[in-house]
Scaffold this active site. Structure first.
Site: not given
Ligand SMILES: [Mg+2]
Length: 220
Positions: A24, A26, A158
């Site tokens: 991922d 961001d 996250d």
């Protein structure tokens, strides 16, 4: 006809199986909330210290609703402040991903950044330029909201929602720890050093189950 082969033999497999690491962007590759906080201070015209950095997903702590909510800030950040092009890379990320790539792991970036209608080119350009400028190695990049639709042997993520969806789908996820996912169950990593250790451990297991991998790699 290839020597030694006969009509009716199964087709020669030309693709080799690789260990794919789904990464991922961001909050994992770049400090998304740190940069968004700087831009939010401009958007709201408040001192940055007045915006907590102990945020949860969607940053409800910053009281964005009176000025259009999260979507309005996101649009302002991407279109007016080059959000995706100005994130600070997470400490250690580039050398870790380069080492993992050299070890034979295929890096697949998976991100849900096509969030604002009609600004897709801007979002993609900022993203690819940022990855290149920071020397982050990758072979694939997938702009996907539904991350379960993108294959990987291990995911680094996250967002609590994405972690839950991936785990529900039976995918292995290491949670990259930040304030938005304090409540999310392990395995977790607090740094890219810890990500590297977790990925290498999983890769070693994977190699035991894929004994041809090294031979295939040498033939490339
Ligand atoms: Mg994220």
């Amino acid at each position: 006809m290839i020597e030694g082969r006969h009509q009716g033999d199964p087709p020669v497999m030309t693709t080799s199986k690789e260990f794919i690491l789904g990464v991922d962007l961001d909050g994992v590759c770049g400090d998304f909330y740190g940069r968004l906080r700087e831009i939010a201070a401009v958007w709201l015209d408040v001192p940055i210290e007045s915006l907590t950095d102990d945020v949860s997903y969607g940053v409800p702590e910053w009281n964005l609703e009176p000025l259009g909510g999260y979507s309005a800030l996101h649009r302002f950040a991407v279109t007016q402040h080059n959000l995706f092009g100005t994130l600070k890379p997470m400490p250690g990320i580039t050398p870790v991903l380069r080492r993992l790539s050299i070890a034979g792991i295929r890096i697949r970036i998976i991100t849900h950044r096509l969030y604002i209608k009609h600004f897709l080119l801007v979002a993609i350009r900022q993203t690819v330029e940022w990855l290149d400028r920071n020397g982050i190695p990758y072979w694939d990049i997938c702009f996907m909201g539904d991350k379960t639709a993108v294959g990987a042997d291990l995911y680094i993520e996250d967002s609590p929602g994405n972690v839950a969806e991936l785990r529900d789908a039976g995918c292995e996820v290491v949670v990259f720890a930040n304030s938005t996912n304090k409540h999310v169950a392990p395995p977790r990593a607090n740094s890219w050093t810890q990500v590297e250790a977790a990925v290498r451990l999983r890769f070693e297991e994977w190699k035991k189950n894929n004994p041809d991998w090294g031979n295939q790699r040498e033939r490339k």
